[in-house]
Design a protein around this motif. Structure first.
Motif, PDB file in Angstrom:
ATOM      1  N   THR A   1      -3.961   5.072   9.089  1.00 45.54           N
ATOM      2  CA  THR A   1      -3.804   3.646   8.786  1.00 45.54           C
ATOM      3  C   THR A   1      -4.323   2.829   9.957  1.00 45.54           C
ATOM      4  OG1 THR A   1      -1.795   4.159   7.525  1.00 45.54           O
ATOM      5  CG2 THR A   1      -2.187   1.852   8.090  1.00 45.54           C
TER       6      THR A   1
ATOM      7  N   VAL B   1       0.844  -1.189   0.000  1.00 42.78           N
ATOM      8  CA  VAL B   1       0.000   0.000   0.000  1.00 42.78           C
ATOM      9  C   VAL B   1       0.881   1.242   0.000  1.00 42.78           C
ATOM     10  CG1 VAL B   1      -1.867   1.241   1.167  1.00 42.78           C
ATOM     11  CG2 VAL B   1      -1.761  -1.269   1.300  1.00 42.78           C
TER      12      VAL B   1
ATOM     13  N   GLN C   1       0.346   5.347   0.490  1.00 42.48           N
ATOM     14  CA  GLN C   1      -0.606   6.352   0.923  1.00 42.48           C
ATOM     15  C   GLN C   1      -0.048   7.754   0.709  1.00 42.48           C
ATOM     16  OE1 GLN C   1      -1.784   4.151   4.974  1.00 42.48           O
ATOM     17  NE2 GLN C   1      -3.165   5.855   4.496  1.00 42.48           N
TER      18      GLN C   1
ATOM     19  N   TYR D   1      -6.429   4.363   4.916  1.00 42.59           N
ATOM     20  CA  TYR D   1      -6.451   2.937   4.571  1.00 42.59           C
ATOM     21  C   TYR D   1      -6.817   2.148   5.822  1.00 42.59           C
ATOM     22  CZ  TYR D   1      -4.931  -1.760   3.264  1.00 42.59           C
ATOM     23  OH  TYR D   1      -4.888  -3.101   3.021  1.00 42.59           O
TER      24      TYR D   1
END
Length: 591
Positions: A429, A394, A396, A402
């Motif tokens: 997160t 991932v 960001q 997320y």
């Protein structure tokens, strides 16, 4: 990882060792007599003629025994120096000693040379043996560069063709090139110290051939409606999918069928995070994936319904110890600025008729632009004999969010590697995971959250239950707060529950903090059910088994209830049924 290659190398190594030993013996046989003779000559030259015959004979005997115990047959050679008054003793066989020595040295030379030639011939036969015409041509080409101990990697790489064109071609070709010289992870690698990959040893890997269309009607998510994608062994199955609910401007489908307007986005996003991570099985997925499922949400678009992706893995016809089919599903998610979506990934086996003889190595790459949002749920319920090695990467950007919730129940071996990279400030997160480790299972979660910008918020909760004596759970969570990541708020907690004696968990929460203006905390607990809590429930009329079941379910419900924010009733009901089924044996044993 094929053991047969290691065994084949044994005789060759023995021949080389014998050849080296014979060479050493040859050198010693040639040099030692000459050294002995030189020592004796030098020593005898220092003997004074004034010595009496008896004294000199005694000294000569002592010198001979000390300097040349192996060469008594030539002990009379050059005892007296030239010009000495002492009469030089003679032996009848003196003139034949050098010839005998040379003959014996020649035998050593012939033996060493013969063994060296035999070892070279064995090595040439092992590496230059002709292959049968039934072996794939691609496999022969890859075997020329792959090492023998990684035979199974060469077999896996030989199964799919490399695409000649398309947005994925460059990344796939690069991954195949890297894997030809890579070494699969093992227990000597720190990140794989507690993850046993012996199930891959001694079994051949093959491509997943076409099989009977699996039954997927049981894997529903009513909230997704007509936003459902089914992949069978990593390949898009249009007859089982329904994408009529996807709004205009959003693309969900294979990369090979994506409109031209998304080609550059796919080419820029595919494979970059995987290559940077260095994860072996993620690279294997890049090399083997037949295509990539793409979810591309343009800037400012909010998907009203979740996208439900069902991954079905079908095993090989052989037993798991002999051969495994390789399944490499690939997912690419790109969410534009101020856009958002909800994603549900569900991994299942092909059903009761499947042998479970497969290796599934799915990989997901996620890119979140500025202010983007992704709610990501992962459900893993593979066949009990299957191997599930997943990776999620991932990225960001600034002010993106997320959130990931994961439930892991199936598979003989299940591992999930999550890497979250912060690319801008003020990111959010959240990682929530619940692993239920059943009989003979190993569930592993490795996570890395890398923060290099200020204002990040990280919340990680990991829970696992080791329910049987043969259960093994692993957690390795790493949150790294870099020097520039000031005002970071990071919390990490892992809790493990051991229900039976002999169950094992290896857990390591890890915070690496370089910044000085942060608020970070982490914790770890490993225990059995609390006796006071059991007593309280039993005092309210519950049996011990009922009390244990209630406490176990409440332990996992903290993560289970976050799947779809509790709105996906059909999904949570299906998960609760599977959890009860997995716990039935251990709860009955506790009665």
């Amino acid at each position: 990882m094929d053991r047969s290659d290691a065994h084949a190398a044994g005789p060759r190594q023995v021949l080389w060792a014998v050849a080296i030993a014979s060479s050493i013996a040859l050198g010693y046989a040639l040099v030692a007599p000459m050294a002995d003779q030189a020592v004796l000559t030098y020593a005898s030259s220092t003997v004074k003629p004034a010595f009496s015959t008896r004294s000199l004979a005694s000294a000569r005997a002592v010198l001979h025994d000390a300097a040349a115990p192996r060469m008594r047959q030539v002990s009379a050679v050059q005892w007296a120096s030239p010009g000495s008054d002492f009469p030089r003793p003679q032996r009848a066989d003196e003139s034949r000693a050098p010839a005998a020595l040379l003959l014996r040295s020649s035998w050593h030379a012939v033996l060493g040379l013969t063994l060296a030639v035999a070892a070279a011939a064995a090595s040439w036969t092992r590496w230059a043996r002709p292959r049968s015409s039934s072996e794939p041509r691609e496999q022969v080409a890859l075997m020329s560069v792959a090492s023998a101990k990684d035979q199974w990697v060469a077999d896996a790489l030989a199964t799919p063709p490399v695409p000649a064109s398309g947005a994925l071609s460059d990344a796939k070709a690069q991954a195949q090139q890297l894997l030809q010289t890579a070494t699969p992870p093992n227990s000597r690698v720190e990140d794989w110290r507690f993850t046993d990959l012996k199930a891959l040893e001694g079994c051949a890997l093959q491509s997943a051939g076409p099989g009977v269309a699996p039954e997927v009607a049981a894997y529903t998510c009513e909230a997704a409606g007509t936003s459902r994608v089914v992949l069978v062994d990593g390949a898009f199955a249009p007859e089982l999918s329904d994408l009529s609910g996807i709004p205009d401007g959003v693309y969900v489908g294979p990369a090979s069928e994506a409109p031209a307007q998304y080609a550059s986005t796919i080419a820029d996003s595919f494979g970059g995070q995987t290559a940077a991570s260095g994860e072996f099985f993620a690279q294997l997925n890049t090399a083997l994936c037949p295509d990539a499922l793409c979810c591309i949400v343009p800037e400012g678009v909010q998907l009203p319904d979740p996208v439900h992706v069902v991954y079905v893995a079908q095993g090989a016809a052989a037993a798991p110890a002999e051969a495994r089919a390789v399944s490499a599903p690939r997912l690419l998610v790109v969410v534009g600025a101020k856009a958002g979506m909800t994603l549900l990934e569900e991994f299942v086996g092909a059903g009761e008729g499947s042998s479970g003889a497969y290796l599934s190595c799915p990989t997901a790459e996620v890119r979140l632009a500025e202010g983007a949002r992704l709610s990501h749920s992962v459900l893993q319920d593979q066949h009990r004999e299957g191997l599930h090695l997943k990776a999620t990467m991932v990225e960001q950007a600034e002010q993106s969010s997320y959130r990931e919730e994961e439930i892991s129940l199936g598979g003989a071996l299940s591992r999930h590697d999550i890497i979250v990279l912060q690319k801008g400030p003020e990111t959010d997160t959240a990682l929530q995971c619940f692993n239920l480790v059943g009989q003979g299972q190993c569930h592993d979660l490795h996570s890395k959250v890398l923060l290099d910008h200020p204002g990040a918020v990280v919340d990680q909760l990991h829970k696992q239950i080791a329910a049987y004596p043969t259960s093994k759970g692993v957690f390795d969570g790493n949150v790294r707060v870099g020097r520039e990541a000031q005002q970071t708020d990071a919390a990490q907690l892992t809790r493990s529950l051991l229900l039976r004696r002999g169950a094992t968990v290896n857990t390591k929460p890890n915070l690496q903090i370089i910044a000085d203006d942060v608020k970070c905390a982490h914790g770890c607990t490993v225990s059995d059910l609390d006796d006071e809590e059991l007593f309280y429930l039993r005092s309210r009329g519950l049996t011990e088994a009922q009390a244990r079941e209630a406490l176990v379910f409440s332990f996992g419900c903290e993560v289970l209830e976050k799947i779809g924010d509790g709105a996906w009733k059909d999904v949570t009901s299906r998960l609760q049924t599977r959890i009860r089924s997995n716990l039935e044996g251990t709860l009955e044993a506790a009665k």
